[in-house]
Design an enzyme around this catalytic site. Structure first.
Site, PDB file in Angstrom:
ATOM      1  N   CYS A   1      12.611  -9.008  -9.970  1.00 24.35           N
ATOM      2  CA  CYS A   1      11.362  -8.443  -9.205  1.00 24.35           C
ATOM      3  C   CYS A   1      10.934  -7.410 -10.391  1.00 24.35           C
ATOM      4  O   CYS A   1       9.474  -7.215 -10.529  1.00 24.35           O
ATOM      5  CB  CYS A   1      11.714  -7.586  -7.868  1.00 24.35           C
ATOM      6  SG  CYS A   1      10.392  -6.698  -7.196  1.00 24.35           S
TER       7      CYS A   1
ATOM      8  N   CYS B   1       7.586  -9.580  -9.340  1.00 26.23           N
ATOM      9  CA  CYS B   1       6.895  -8.828  -8.333  1.00 26.23           C
ATOM     10  C   CYS B   1       6.016  -7.810  -9.220  1.00 26.23           C
ATOM     11  O   CYS B   1       4.639  -7.786  -9.268  1.00 26.23           O
ATOM     12  CB  CYS B   1       7.404  -8.184  -7.315  1.00 26.23           C
ATOM     13  SG  CYS B   1       8.820  -9.005  -6.775  1.00 26.23           S
TER      14      CYS B   1
ATOM     15  N   LYS C   1       3.690  -8.816 -12.406  1.00 24.15           N
ATOM     16  CA  LYS C   1       2.956  -9.881 -11.665  1.00 24.15           C
ATOM     17  C   LYS C   1       1.707  -8.953 -11.081  1.00 24.15           C
ATOM     18  O   LYS C   1       0.450  -9.058 -11.340  1.00 24.15           O
ATOM     19  CB  LYS C   1       3.396 -10.767 -10.754  1.00 24.15           C
ATOM     20  CG  LYS C   1       2.547 -11.625  -9.655  1.00 24.15           C
ATOM     21  CD  LYS C   1       1.981 -11.190  -8.609  1.00 24.15           C
ATOM     22  CE  LYS C   1       3.098 -10.532  -7.850  1.00 24.15           C
ATOM     23  NZ  LYS C   1       4.143 -11.367  -7.095  1.00 24.15           N
TER      24      LYS C   1
ATOM     25  N   TYR D   1       3.776 -19.838  -4.304  1.00 31.50           N
ATOM     26  CA  TYR D   1       3.508 -18.242  -4.592  1.00 31.50           C
ATOM     27  C   TYR D   1       2.946 -18.124  -5.998  1.00 31.50           C
ATOM     28  O   TYR D   1       2.148 -17.783  -6.321  1.00 31.50           O
ATOM     29  CB  TYR D   1       4.805 -17.395  -4.230  1.00 31.50           C
ATOM     30  CG  TYR D   1       5.194 -17.182  -3.070  1.00 31.50           C
ATOM     31  CD1 TYR D   1       4.765 -16.005  -2.515  1.00 31.50           C
ATOM     32  CD2 TYR D   1       5.701 -18.172  -2.200  1.00 31.50           C
ATOM     33  CE1 TYR D   1       5.185 -15.802  -1.226  1.00 31.50           C
ATOM     34  CE2 TYR D   1       6.180 -17.820  -1.078  1.00 31.50           C
ATOM     35  CZ  TYR D   1       5.904 -16.670  -0.331  1.00 31.50           C
ATOM     36  OH  TYR D   1       6.216 -16.198   0.803  1.00 31.50           O
TER      37      TYR D   1
ATOM     38  N   GLU E   1      -0.763 -17.303  -7.413  1.00 36.19           N
ATOM     39  CA  GLU E   1      -0.801 -15.854  -8.182  1.00 36.19           C
ATOM     40  C   GLU E   1      -1.163 -16.125  -9.853  1.00 36.19           C
ATOM     41  O   GLU E   1      -2.218 -15.307 -10.087  1.00 36.19           O
ATOM     42  CB  GLU E   1       0.464 -15.240  -7.975  1.00 36.19           C
ATOM     43  CG  GLU E   1       0.797 -14.901  -6.572  1.00 36.19           C
ATOM     44  CD  GLU E   1       2.201 -14.178  -6.302  1.00 36.19           C
ATOM     45  OE1 GLU E   1       2.729 -13.762  -7.089  1.00 36.19           O
ATOM     46  OE2 GLU E   1       2.426 -13.724  -5.203  1.00 36.19           O
TER      47      GLU E   1
ATOM     48  N   HIS F   1     -13.125   1.462  12.468  1.00 33.55           N
ATOM     49  CA  HIS F   1     -14.418   0.736  12.041  1.00 33.55           C
ATOM     50  C   HIS F   1     -14.807   1.595  10.977  1.00 33.55           C
ATOM     51  O   HIS F   1     -15.022   2.803  11.037  1.00 33.55           O
ATOM     52  CB  HIS F   1     -15.322   0.954  13.264  1.00 33.55           C
ATOM     53  CG  HIS F   1     -16.534   0.121  12.910  1.00 33.55           C
ATOM     54  ND1 HIS F   1     -16.549  -1.022  12.924  1.00 33.55           N
ATOM     55  CD2 HIS F   1     -17.755   0.396  12.773  1.00 33.55           C
ATOM     56  CE1 HIS F   1     -17.803  -1.794  12.552  1.00 33.55           C
ATOM     57  NE2 HIS F   1     -18.523  -0.590  12.725  1.00 33.55           N
TER      58      HIS F   1
ATOM     59  N   GLU G   1      -9.810  -4.456  11.734  1.00 38.66           N
ATOM     60  CA  GLU G   1      -9.924  -4.139  13.048  1.00 38.66           C
ATOM     61  C   GLU G   1     -10.276  -5.405  13.723  1.00 38.66           C
ATOM     62  O   GLU G   1     -10.054  -5.667  15.088  1.00 38.66           O
ATOM     63  CB  GLU G   1     -11.220  -3.391  13.158  1.00 38.66           C
ATOM     64  CG  GLU G   1     -12.260  -3.831  12.883  1.00 38.66           C
ATOM     65  CD  GLU G   1     -13.689  -2.929  13.022  1.00 38.66           C
ATOM     66  OE1 GLU G   1     -13.764  -2.306  14.119  1.00 38.66           O
ATOM     67  OE2 GLU G   1     -14.626  -2.982  11.815  1.00 38.66           O
TER      68      GLU G   1
END
Ligand code: NDP
Length: 451
Positions: free
Chosen positions: A43, A48, A51, A177, A181, A435, A440
């Site tokens: 990671c 992660c 990346k 993934y 990516e 908003h 939303e």
């Protein structure tokens, strides 16, 4: 005093191992860890974190393009790959020190070297035998390349982080993934990217609407996505690599990146001799408490090939330490684990896909919307967001939430709490939206998709 040098010996200083070791030390255990490379694991060192930094870097090209719609004249821009890589490396170096420090501050002993098992209570590290009451295998996984002629010419994500120059033309193989990516990263930095996927549609296992919507958006972003296509052979030619495809065509590129899955790191660890069972993929077979077939040997994280995500490895490591050293037996929870794919646009998902929900619940209600993000109305970018809720018709519980669009991971993280708390569609409807946001839409979905 225990008969062993340590109460716990952790093999692997990645996310799962570090968490387990720290928590065990906090429970009073005498802990040691061996790491053969750099602290932080996949990671932090080659996954992660670097990346995500490259994703941030590559997104600027879109921002420069979009700025014109808002009145900006952006001058000529130029991207410096070595500068990006150096900045990323500085940050990784900083994080690595923190990881090592976490261990040492917890009072654990660190061994810089490769550890192998000699027997159920002995590891050998740097030619020295060290004994422990409990051993934790947290050695992670590594990328695998397809076995085709010229495979040695391919890079994987490991090498992609250290390329001296950015490839101007690149083929990324895979539809998972990492492929999605990195296709986005190289595309954002200005490379000509071809993404090849052997199956019908990318992101196998994800909700079908997510898969097709993302595929469409990747193509709009400039990635040449070819499905039902694979590489058969790669050879070196003057000026690049000649890549042969299953459709009989060839392409000349500067680099080919295999993002074709990962394999648990169990080779040469000595597991067989000690009797630790592994499966056909080489993963350590464990029970719900992460215990292997040998009573005092446990395994967490990617080496067990359960859900290969950092936060899951961390939870497995924590649950292991509480169970074995904290007198609090508990299992890591593998249900409703949210995840994001940091493609451009990104994907966020939690719970069941529509297909899996139908299998699990029979009758499900589906709510779905696609819309243009507000920013795109002015920037003129051709982009659409997809949001989808999957609801168990009987209980009204929302059992899946999925999104393709900017900040999908950030948005789905919040939705994941509601799903974990077993929120119903009525709870979503009762929640007031913020908003104007894209998020939303998750609380204003009124119309069921007609079956
Ligand atoms: P994935 O398993 O996600 O994807 C592998 C892809 O390669 C699939 O599309 C697969 O096709 C294809 N493939 C496999 N073998 C071959 C082959 N021989 N030839 C051609 N194509 C092939 O693996 P990744 O490497 O992308 O990632 C590994 C894991 O790491 C992920 O599953 C995830 O758990 C984790 N990860 C998580 C990230 C995140 O949270 N953002 C980021 C990166 C990784 P098929 O579908 O047909 O099998």
């Amino acid at each position: 005093m225990s008969q062993y040098d340590f109460d716990l010996f952790v093999i692997g200083g990645g996310s799962g191992g570090v968490r387990a070791g720290r928590i065990a030390a906090g429970h009073g255990a005498r802990v040691a860890v061996a790491e053969e490379y750099r602290y932080g694991g996949t990671c932090v060192i080659r996954g992660c974190v670097p990346k995500k930094l490259l994703v941030y870097g590559s997104e600027f090209s879109h921002a420069f393009e979009d700025a014109a719609g808002f009145g900006w004249s952006v001058g000529e821009s130029r991207f410096d790959w070595p500068a990006m890589i150096a900045a990323k490396d500085r940050e990784i170096g900083r994080l690595e020190k923190i990881y090592r420090g976490l261990f040492e501050n917890a009072g654990a002993k660190t061994f810089d070297g490769r550890a192998t098992l000699k027997d159920a209570h002995t590891v050998v590290v740097n030619d020295k035998a060290v004994t422990a009451g409990t051993i934790l295998i947290a050695t992670g996984g590594r990328p695998v390349k397809p076995a085709i002629p010229g495979a040695e010419l391919m890079i994987t994500s490991n090498e992609a982080f250290h390329l001296k120059e950015m490839p101007k033309r690149i083929i990324v193989i895979g539809g998972g993934y990492i492929a999605c990516e990195f296709a986005g990263i190289f595309n954002g930095f200005g490379a000509k990217v071809t993404q090849l996927y052997r199956g019908e549609q990318i992101l196998r296992g994800f909700d079908h609407d997510i898969r097709s919507h993302l595929a469409g958006e990747l193509v709009k972003s400039g990635i040449d996505l070819k499905v039902k296509t694979d590489v058969t052979k790669i050879e070196t030619v003057a000026g690049g690599l000649l890549v042969h495809l299953t459709d009989g065509s060839t392409m000349e590129v500067d680099a080919v990146m295999a993002a074709t899955g990962r394999k648990p790191n169990t080779d040469g660890l000595g597991l067989e001799a000690v009797g630790v069972e592994t499966d056909a993929d080489g993963a350590v077979v464990v029970d719900h408490y992460s215990r292997s077939s040998v009573e005092n040997i446990y395994a967490v994280g990617d080496v067990t090939n359960r859900i290969n995500l950092t936060p899951v490895a961390i939870r497995e490591g924590h649950a292991f330490a509480d169970t074995v050293f904290g007198n609090t037996p508990r299992k890591a929870d593998h249900n409703d684990v949210p995840a994001a794919v940091f493609s451009q646009p990104s994907v966020g998902t939690v719970g069941l896909s529509e297909e899996d929900a139908r299998k699990a619940y029979g009758e499900v209600d589906v709510y779905r919307t696609t819309f243009r993000p507000m920013r795109a109305t002015v920037s003129g970018r051709d982009e659409r967001i997809l949001m989808k809720l999957v609801v168990d018709a009987k209980s009204d519980r929302v059992v899946g939430a999925h999104m393709v669009g900017p900040e999908a991971g950030e948005i789905i993280q919040g939705i994941a709490i509601a799903i974990k708390a077993k929120a119903t569609k009525a709870d979503f409807d009762a929640t007031v939206g913020i908003h104007p946001t894209a998020a939303e839409e998750f609380v204003t979905l009124r119309e069921k998709v007609k079956a």
